[in-house]
Design a protein around this motif. Sequence first.
Motif, PDB file in Angstrom:
ATOM      1  N   GLY A  52      -5.321   5.857   3.334  1.00 32.13           N
ATOM      2  CA  GLY A  52      -5.695   4.555   2.806  1.00 32.13           C
ATOM      3  C   GLY A  52      -4.870   4.101   1.629  1.00 32.13           C
ATOM      4  O   GLY A  52      -5.192   3.081   1.007  1.00 32.13           O
ATOM      5  N   SER A  53      -3.796   4.826   1.282  1.00 33.68           N
ATOM      6  CA  SER A  53      -2.941   4.462   0.161  1.00 33.68           C
ATOM      7  C   SER A  53      -1.525   4.181   0.665  1.00 33.68           C
ATOM      8  O   SER A  53      -1.160   4.567   1.779  1.00 33.68           O
ATOM      9  CB  SER A  53      -2.915   5.587  -0.873  1.00 33.68           C
ATOM     10  N   TRP A  54      -0.729   3.522  -0.203  1.00 27.75           N
ATOM     11  CA  TRP A  54       0.609   3.114   0.208  1.00 27.75           C
ATOM     12  C   TRP A  54       1.628   3.455  -0.868  1.00 27.75           C
ATOM     13  O   TRP A  54       1.318   3.457  -2.059  1.00 27.75           O
ATOM     14  CB  TRP A  54       0.649   1.613   0.487  1.00 27.75           C
ATOM     15  N   LEU A  55       2.863   3.711  -0.423  1.00 28.83           N
ATOM     16  CA  LEU A  55       3.983   4.004  -1.321  1.00 28.83           C
ATOM     17  C   LEU A  55       5.171   3.119  -0.957  1.00 28.83           C
ATOM     18  O   LEU A  55       5.409   2.836   0.216  1.00 28.83           O
ATOM     19  CB  LEU A  55       4.429   5.469  -1.182  1.00 28.83           C
ATOM     20  N   SER A  56       5.910   2.695  -1.984  1.00 27.46           N
ATOM     21  CA  SER A  56       7.197   2.052  -1.770  1.00 27.46           C
ATOM     22  C   SER A  56       8.226   2.882  -2.530  1.00 27.46           C
ATOM     23  O   SER A  56       8.218   2.929  -3.762  1.00 27.46           O
ATOM     24  CB  SER A  56       7.191   0.613  -2.296  1.00 27.46           C
ATOM     25  N   LEU A  57       9.079   3.582  -1.785  1.00 24.96           N
ATOM     26  CA  LEU A  57      10.041   4.505  -2.387  1.00 24.96           C
ATOM     27  C   LEU A  57      11.323   3.810  -2.808  1.00 24.96           C
ATOM     28  O   LEU A  57      12.173   4.417  -3.454  1.00 24.96           O
ATOM     29  CB  LEU A  57      10.375   5.632  -1.393  1.00 24.96           C
ATOM     30  N   ALA A  58      11.465   2.543  -2.457  1.00 24.16           N
ATOM     31  CA  ALA A  58      12.723   1.859  -2.734  1.00 24.16           C
ATOM     32  C   ALA A  58      12.885   1.489  -4.205  1.00 24.16           C
ATOM     33  O   ALA A  58      13.973   1.583  -4.771  1.00 24.16           O
ATOM     34  CB  ALA A  58      12.833   0.605  -1.873  1.00 24.16           C
ATOM     35  N   ALA A  59      11.807   1.063  -4.826  1.00 26.43           N
ATOM     36  CA  ALA A  59      11.896   0.556  -6.199  1.00 26.43           C
ATOM     37  C   ALA A  59      10.500   0.298  -6.736  1.00 26.43           C
ATOM     38  O   ALA A  59       9.509   0.454  -6.023  1.00 26.43           O
ATOM     39  CB  ALA A  59      12.705  -0.742  -6.212  1.00 26.43           C
ATOM     40  N   CYS A  60      10.461  -0.104  -7.995  1.00 28.37           N
ATOM     41  CA  CYS A  60       9.186  -0.591  -8.534  1.00 28.37           C
ATOM     42  C   CYS A  60       9.009  -2.017  -8.029  1.00 28.37           C
ATOM     43  O   CYS A  60       9.808  -2.903  -8.345  1.00 28.37           O
ATOM     44  CB  CYS A  60       9.185  -0.567 -10.060  1.00 28.37           C
ATOM     45  N   GLN A  61       7.979  -2.237  -7.235  1.00 26.21           N
ATOM     46  CA  GLN A  61       7.738  -3.547  -6.634  1.00 26.21           C
ATOM     47  C   GLN A  61       6.908  -4.466  -7.521  1.00 26.21           C
ATOM     48  O   GLN A  61       6.754  -5.652  -7.197  1.00 26.21           O
ATOM     49  CB  GLN A  61       7.036  -3.379  -5.282  1.00 26.21           C
ATOM     50  N   LEU A  62       6.370  -3.955  -8.619  1.00 26.51           N
ATOM     51  CA  LEU A  62       5.513  -4.769  -9.473  1.00 26.51           C
ATOM     52  C   LEU A  62       6.368  -5.662 -10.373  1.00 26.51           C
ATOM     53  O   LEU A  62       7.495  -5.298 -10.733  1.00 26.51           O
ATOM     54  CB  LEU A  62       4.604  -3.873 -10.316  1.00 26.51           C
ATOM     55  N   PRO A  63       5.859  -6.832 -10.741  1.00 24.38           N
ATOM     56  CA  PRO A  63       6.665  -7.771 -11.534  1.00 24.38           C
ATOM     57  C   PRO A  63       6.897  -7.273 -12.956  1.00 24.38           C
ATOM     58  O   PRO A  63       6.120  -6.496 -13.501  1.00 24.38           O
ATOM     59  CB  PRO A  63       5.814  -9.049 -11.515  1.00 24.38           C
ATOM     60  N   GLY A  64       7.973  -7.749 -13.552  1.00 20.34           N
ATOM     61  CA  GLY A  64       8.287  -7.394 -14.936  1.00 20.34           C
ATOM     62  C   GLY A  64       9.161  -6.156 -15.020  1.00 20.34           C
ATOM     63  O   GLY A  64       9.170  -5.325 -14.108  1.00 20.34           O
ATOM     64  N   GLU A  65       9.877  -6.044 -16.116  1.00 20.08           N
ATOM     65  CA  GLU A  65      10.763  -4.904 -16.308  1.00 20.08           C
ATOM     66  C   GLU A  65       9.985  -3.609 -16.525  1.00 20.08           C
ATOM     67  O   GLU A  65      10.383  -2.544 -16.092  1.00 20.08           O
ATOM     68  CB  GLU A  65      11.682  -5.154 -17.513  1.00 20.08           C
ATOM     69  N   GLY A  66       8.853  -3.728 -17.209  1.00 24.28           N
ATOM     70  CA  GLY A  66       8.055  -2.534 -17.490  1.00 24.28           C
ATOM     71  C   GLY A  66       8.673  -1.700 -18.594  1.00 24.28           C
ATOM     72  O   GLY A  66       9.847  -1.875 -18.970  1.00 24.28           O
ATOM     73  N   GLU A  67       7.885  -0.820 -19.146  1.00 23.80           N
ATOM     74  CA  GLU A  67       8.368   0.095 -20.176  1.00 23.80           C
ATOM     75  C   GLU A  67       7.550   1.370 -20.091  1.00 23.80           C
ATOM     76  O   GLU A  67       6.421   1.370 -19.595  1.00 23.80           O
ATOM     77  CB  GLU A  67       8.262  -0.521 -21.563  1.00 23.80           C
ATOM     78  N   LEU A  68       8.108   2.457 -20.567  1.00 21.03           N
ATOM     79  CA  LEU A  68       7.418   3.735 -20.476  1.00 21.03           C
ATOM     80  C   LEU A  68       6.102   3.678 -21.230  1.00 21.03           C
ATOM     81  O   LEU A  68       6.035   3.259 -22.382  1.00 21.03           O
ATOM     82  CB  LEU A  68       8.297   4.850 -21.044  1.00 21.03           C
TER      83      LEU A  68
END
Length: 326
Positions: free
Chosen positions: A160-176
């Motif tokens: 019931g869960s999903w993975l995208s191994l290509a990249a971070c698909q969520l918006p924004g640059e993000g930070e640690l």
Amino acid sequence: MSRWLVLIPLLAFACTAPPATPEKPATPATPASPGTPATPATPETPTTPETSATPTTPSTPTTPTTPTTPTTPTTPTGDSGPLPSWWCVCYSRTTPEGGAPLTACRANEKECHSLEGAVAAGHKGMVARSLTHPCQELKAEHPGDVHGGREAWQPSKKPGSWLSLAACQLPGEGELVQVEGGPDPMSDERLGGLRLGLPAADVIKAVGEPTRRDRIEMEGATGEYVQTWEYPDQGLTLRVSSDTRKGPQTVYTLQIAAPSTLQTRKGIGVGSTRKEVLAAYGKLRDPEDPSGDNDEVFIAGSVYGGVFFTFKADKVTEIFVGAGVE
């Protein structure tokens, strides 16, 4: 004499003359038929005194206007009803070439936060403290309907869960979210020669075969297959995990209690005082949910991954290394 002679014949004539026809009596008048008595006039209805007049029904008071109910925000819907929620994070996974970005989505918020804790601790296949996008909710039939397209996703080993191994698909640059290279009490800790990630074969070399092994079960938060090993004579309980039900196992959590004589890297064991624990680990308490100096449990790290010291009468009765939530 002569006078009487004259009168005699006259009298004789008078006596022998035919009698006069008597007058016909008048026909009595037919009595008048009594007329139909006149219907007496209906007496006028006496005017009802004002005091007996039918009281006027008071008018119904106007119902106050009900305030308008605020409009409920529209929930996104699909063809079959409201769209499901997905809770997604971005972090780095380990590969032969180094860390690689990954997006993971869980079906509920609790599982997503457990995944955050697993990343913070650096569970198998995860780069410790590599979380760049904490849990975000999205509503869609499939995460790919919002981010990246369905072809960019694959099923996780957790049903019931999903993975995208290509990249971070969520918006924004993000930070640690965690400071790279900072202290990680859970991953860095040792109890004697035991540590998280130690292969099961090395555990047996160090402490022998366990007295009891529980059934292997899949853990919902991570999809790992976990088994508990118990060493009651040594006061030791640990859990081992693997990617598949029959795959190679490594140490997942560690726990000691009396009569264990094992100690942490900083020399804390069963029987150590609270003062000794705070002197050794006080600076590593979770800044977002710090343990108080009088709490029953002190946590170095966080509930998502750390070292847990349980006290009774200000002395350590139990030490646990691992994630406190699943």
